[in-house]
Design a protein around this motif. Structure first.
Motif, PDB file in Angstrom:
ATOM      1  N   GLU A  99       0.853  -1.192   0.000  1.00  0.00           N
ATOM      2  CA  GLU A  99       0.000   0.000   0.000  1.00  0.00           C
ATOM      3  C   GLU A  99       0.880   1.229   0.000  1.00  0.00           C
ATOM      4  O   GLU A  99       1.905   1.266   0.668  1.00  0.00           O
ATOM      5  CB  GLU A  99      -0.916   0.005   1.226  1.00  0.00           C
ATOM      6  N   GLY A 100       0.494   2.214  -0.792  1.00  0.00           N
ATOM      7  CA  GLY A 100       1.260   3.451  -0.869  1.00  0.00           C
ATOM      8  C   GLY A 100       0.472   4.516  -1.591  1.00  0.00           C
ATOM      9  O   GLY A 100      -0.749   4.425  -1.734  1.00  0.00           O
ATOM     10  N   GLY A 101       1.167   5.501  -2.085  1.00  0.00           N
ATOM     11  CA  GLY A 101       0.552   6.626  -2.763  1.00  0.00           C
ATOM     12  C   GLY A 101      -0.211   6.249  -4.024  1.00  0.00           C
ATOM     13  O   GLY A 101      -1.092   6.984  -4.460  1.00  0.00           O
ATOM     14  N   MET A 102       0.120   5.107  -4.615  1.00  0.00           N
ATOM     15  CA  MET A 102      -0.561   4.650  -5.832  1.00  0.00           C
ATOM     16  C   MET A 102      -1.733   3.730  -5.507  1.00  0.00           C
ATOM     17  O   MET A 102      -2.328   3.146  -6.404  1.00  0.00           O
ATOM     18  CB  MET A 102       0.419   3.918  -6.742  1.00  0.00           C
ATOM     19  N   GLY A 103      -2.048   3.567  -4.219  1.00  0.00           N
ATOM     20  CA  GLY A 103      -3.150   2.700  -3.815  1.00  0.00           C
ATOM     21  C   GLY A 103      -2.667   1.317  -3.415  1.00  0.00           C
ATOM     22  O   GLY A 103      -1.477   1.069  -3.268  1.00  0.00           O
ATOM     23  N   LYS A 104      -3.613   0.419  -3.265  1.00  0.00           N
ATOM     24  CA  LYS A 104      -3.337  -0.942  -2.829  1.00  0.00           C
ATOM     25  C   LYS A 104      -3.065  -1.805  -4.061  1.00  0.00           C
ATOM     26  O   LYS A 104      -3.888  -1.878  -4.970  1.00  0.00           O
ATOM     27  CB  LYS A 104      -4.540  -1.468  -2.046  1.00  0.00           C
ATOM     28  N   MET A 105      -1.892  -2.456  -4.063  1.00  0.00           N
ATOM     29  CA  MET A 105      -1.494  -3.287  -5.202  1.00  0.00           C
ATOM     30  C   MET A 105      -0.935  -4.614  -4.712  1.00  0.00           C
ATOM     31  O   MET A 105      -0.349  -4.689  -3.633  1.00  0.00           O
ATOM     32  CB  MET A 105      -0.414  -2.579  -6.025  1.00  0.00           C
ATOM     33  N   TYR A 106      -1.107  -5.640  -5.528  1.00  0.00           N
ATOM     34  CA  TYR A 106      -0.464  -6.928  -5.296  1.00  0.00           C
ATOM     35  C   TYR A 106       0.706  -6.995  -6.267  1.00  0.00           C
ATOM     36  O   TYR A 106       0.523  -6.858  -7.481  1.00  0.00           O
ATOM     37  CB  TYR A 106      -1.439  -8.085  -5.553  1.00  0.00           C
ATOM     38  N   LEU A 107       1.923  -7.180  -5.752  1.00  0.00           N
ATOM     39  CA  LEU A 107       3.128  -7.168  -6.570  1.00  0.00           C
ATOM     40  C   LEU A 107       3.924  -8.460  -6.407  1.00  0.00           C
ATOM     41  O   LEU A 107       4.009  -9.009  -5.309  1.00  0.00           O
ATOM     42  CB  LEU A 107       4.031  -5.991  -6.172  1.00  0.00           C
ATOM     43  N   ALA A 108       4.518  -8.918  -7.502  1.00  0.00           N
ATOM     44  CA  ALA A 108       5.431 -10.065  -7.482  1.00  0.00           C
ATOM     45  C   ALA A 108       6.606  -9.700  -8.390  1.00  0.00           C
ATOM     46  O   ALA A 108       6.404  -9.277  -9.530  1.00  0.00           O
ATOM     47  CB  ALA A 108       4.731 -11.328  -7.981  1.00  0.00           C
ATOM     48  N   TYR A 109       7.829  -9.860  -7.889  1.00  0.00           N
ATOM     49  CA  TYR A 109       9.026  -9.476  -8.636  1.00  0.00           C
ATOM     50  C   TYR A 109       9.889 -10.680  -8.982  1.00  0.00           C
ATOM     51  O   TYR A 109      10.028 -11.606  -8.186  1.00  0.00           O
ATOM     52  CB  TYR A 109       9.882  -8.508  -7.807  1.00  0.00           C
ATOM     53  N   LEU A 110      10.497 -10.603 -10.170  1.00  0.00           N
ATOM     54  CA  LEU A 110      11.439 -11.620 -10.650  1.00  0.00           C
ATOM     55  C   LEU A 110      12.573 -10.946 -11.408  1.00  0.00           C
ATOM     56  O   LEU A 110      12.399  -9.844 -11.929  1.00  0.00           O
ATOM     57  CB  LEU A 110      10.773 -12.553 -11.674  1.00  0.00           C
ATOM     58  N   ARG A 111      13.670 -11.651 -11.524  1.00  0.00           N
ATOM     59  CA  ARG A 111      14.695 -11.314 -12.508  1.00  0.00           C
ATOM     60  C   ARG A 111      14.700 -12.444 -13.525  1.00  0.00           C
ATOM     61  O   ARG A 111      14.646 -13.616 -13.154  1.00  0.00           O
ATOM     62  CB  ARG A 111      16.066 -11.160 -11.873  1.00  0.00           C
ATOM     63  N   ASP A 112      14.728 -12.077 -14.811  1.00  0.00           N
ATOM     64  CA  ASP A 112      14.778 -13.097 -15.849  1.00  0.00           C
ATOM     65  C   ASP A 112      16.185 -13.701 -15.889  1.00  0.00           C
ATOM     66  O   ASP A 112      17.067 -13.259 -15.134  1.00  0.00           O
ATOM     67  CB  ASP A 112      14.312 -12.538 -17.200  1.00  0.00           C
ATOM     68  N   PRO A 113      16.432 -14.718 -16.710  1.00  0.00           N
ATOM     69  CA  PRO A 113      17.753 -15.356 -16.718  1.00  0.00           C
ATOM     70  C   PRO A 113      18.914 -14.415 -17.066  1.00  0.00           C
ATOM     71  O   PRO A 113      20.064 -14.731 -16.751  1.00  0.00           O
ATOM     72  CB  PRO A 113      17.606 -16.457 -17.775  1.00  0.00           C
ATOM     73  N   ASP A 114      18.643 -13.256 -17.674  1.00  0.00           N
ATOM     74  CA  ASP A 114      19.697 -12.289 -17.981  1.00  0.00           C
ATOM     75  C   ASP A 114      19.760 -11.151 -16.968  1.00  0.00           C
ATOM     76  O   ASP A 114      20.533 -10.210 -17.141  1.00  0.00           O
ATOM     77  CB  ASP A 114      19.503 -11.733 -19.397  1.00  0.00           C
ATOM     78  N   GLY A 115      18.955 -11.214 -15.924  1.00  0.00           N
ATOM     79  CA  GLY A 115      19.002 -10.206 -14.868  1.00  0.00           C
ATOM     80  C   GLY A 115      18.029  -9.059 -15.022  1.00  0.00           C
ATOM     81  O   GLY A 115      17.998  -8.157 -14.183  1.00  0.00           O
ATOM     82  N   ASN A 116      17.209  -9.043 -16.085  1.00  0.00           N
ATOM     83  CA  ASN A 116      16.215  -7.983 -16.245  1.00  0.00           C
ATOM     84  C   ASN A 116      15.169  -8.097 -15.137  1.00  0.00           C
ATOM     85  O   ASN A 116      14.662  -9.186 -14.875  1.00  0.00           O
ATOM     86  CB  ASN A 116      15.541  -8.078 -17.613  1.00  0.00           C
ATOM     87  N   LYS A 117      14.849  -6.991 -14.492  1.00  0.00           N
ATOM     88  CA  LYS A 117      13.885  -6.998 -13.386  1.00  0.00           C
ATOM     89  C   LYS A 117      12.471  -6.834 -13.923  1.00  0.00           C
ATOM     90  O   LYS A 117      12.187  -5.916 -14.703  1.00  0.00           O
ATOM     91  CB  LYS A 117      14.206  -5.870 -12.411  1.00  0.00           C
ATOM     92  N   LEU A 118      11.591  -7.735 -13.492  1.00  0.00           N
ATOM     93  CA  LEU A 118      10.208  -7.788 -13.950  1.00  0.00           C
ATOM     94  C   LEU A 118       9.271  -7.720 -12.743  1.00  0.00           C
ATOM     95  O   LEU A 118       9.621  -8.156 -11.643  1.00  0.00           O
ATOM     96  CB  LEU A 118       9.943  -9.088 -14.695  1.00  0.00           C
ATOM     97  N   CYS A 119       8.075  -7.222 -12.972  1.00  0.00           N
ATOM     98  CA  CYS A 119       7.073  -7.150 -11.918  1.00  0.00           C
ATOM     99  C   CYS A 119       5.704  -7.531 -12.467  1.00  0.00           C
ATOM    100  O   CYS A 119       5.321  -7.063 -13.542  1.00  0.00           O
ATOM    101  CB  CYS A 119       7.012  -5.729 -11.358  1.00  0.00           C
ATOM    102  N   ALA A 120       4.992  -8.367 -11.757  1.00  0.00           N
ATOM    103  CA  ALA A 120       3.579  -8.632 -12.039  1.00  0.00           C
ATOM    104  C   ALA A 120       2.786  -7.771 -11.068  1.00  0.00           C
ATOM    105  O   ALA A 120       3.051  -7.787  -9.866  1.00  0.00           O
ATOM    106  CB  ALA A 120       3.262 -10.109 -11.847  1.00  0.00           C
ATOM    107  N   LEU A 121       1.825  -7.008 -11.580  1.00  0.00           N
ATOM    108  CA  LEU A 121       1.096  -6.052 -10.764  1.00  0.00           C
ATOM    109  C   LEU A 121      -0.404  -6.224 -10.949  1.00  0.00           C
ATOM    110  O   LEU A 121      -0.893  -6.242 -12.079  1.00  0.00           O
ATOM    111  CB  LEU A 121       1.507  -4.628 -11.170  1.00  0.00           C
ATOM    112  N   HIS A 122      -1.101  -6.361  -9.827  1.00  0.00           N
ATOM    113  CA  HIS A 122      -2.569  -6.373  -9.835  1.00  0.00           C
ATOM    114  C   HIS A 122      -3.026  -5.212  -8.950  1.00  0.00           C
ATOM    115  O   HIS A 122      -2.722  -5.164  -7.772  1.00  0.00           O
ATOM    116  CB  HIS A 122      -3.110  -7.697  -9.286  1.00  0.00           C
ATOM    117  N   ARG A 123      -3.730  -4.257  -9.568  1.00  0.00           N
ATOM    118  CA  ARG A 123      -4.288  -3.127  -8.810  1.00  0.00           C
ATOM    119  C   ARG A 123      -5.556  -3.609  -8.120  1.00  0.00           C
ATOM    120  O   ARG A 123      -6.476  -4.080  -8.767  1.00  0.00           O
ATOM    121  CB  ARG A 123      -4.598  -1.947  -9.727  1.00  0.00           C
ATOM    122  N   MET A 124      -5.573  -3.461  -6.817  1.00  0.00           N
ATOM    123  CA  MET A 124      -6.689  -3.951  -6.012  1.00  0.00           C
ATOM    124  C   MET A 124      -7.724  -2.834  -5.835  1.00  0.00           C
ATOM    125  O   MET A 124      -7.374  -1.671  -5.778  1.00  0.00           O
ATOM    126  CB  MET A 124      -6.175  -4.457  -4.677  1.00  0.00           C
ATOM    127  N   GLY A 125      -8.986  -3.219  -5.755  1.00  0.00           N
ATOM    128  CA  GLY A 125     -10.078  -2.256  -5.646  1.00  0.00           C
ATOM    129  C   GLY A 125     -10.127  -1.478  -4.395  1.00  0.00           C
ATOM    130  O   GLY A 125      -9.431  -1.535  -3.482  1.00  0.00           O
TER     131      GLY A 125
END
Length: 125
Positions: A99-125
């Motif tokens: 939770e923060g200034g952008m509202g309530k979100m569900y986040l999951a972070y990964l780095r791909d095999p080359d180190g690129n940082k990725l995020c899955a984001l679900h904005r919660m109601g």
């Protein structure tokens, strides 16, 4: 706003395996291979991985994150699990609600095999 996003990759077979899994969890089909690049073409944009044209190794951007929209927190968890099972590494805090200034979100972070940082984001109601 965006037509496509492209990251660098050093091993296209490894990248294809990883991204087929994580983007498949979001409903995208397998990548189209075009020489030294792979493409995921969706109704909302294109994601691509490319071996660098200059022949130098691909590197990740320090401070860069690419976010993928998820319909539910369960989809974000499936995305994260698919990534870990296919050569990605978890990073940041474990998947969960923030939770923060952008509202309530569900986040999951990964780095791909080359180190690129990725995020899955679900904005919660």
């Amino acid at each position: 706003m965006f037509s496509h996003i492209m990251v660098g990759g050093n091993d296209l077979e490894r990248s294809k395996k990883f991204y087929d899994a994580v983007l498949g969890a979001l409903g995208a089909g397998p990548a189209m291979v075009d020489g030294h690049r792979i493409f995921y073409i969706t109704p909302t944009g294109i994601f691509s991985v490319s071996q660098p044209i200059d022949g130098a190794p691909a590197t990740h951007g320090n401070g860069a994150t690419i976010g993928f929209a998820c319909a539910t927190s369960e989809q974000a968890d499936a995305w994260h699990a698919a990534g870990v099972a296919n050569g990605g590494t978890t990073c940041e805090d474990p998947p969960g609600v923030r939770e923060g200034g952008m509202g309530k979100m569900y986040l999951a972070y990964l780095r791909d095999p080359d180190g690129n940082k990725l995020c899955a984001l679900h904005r919660m109601g």
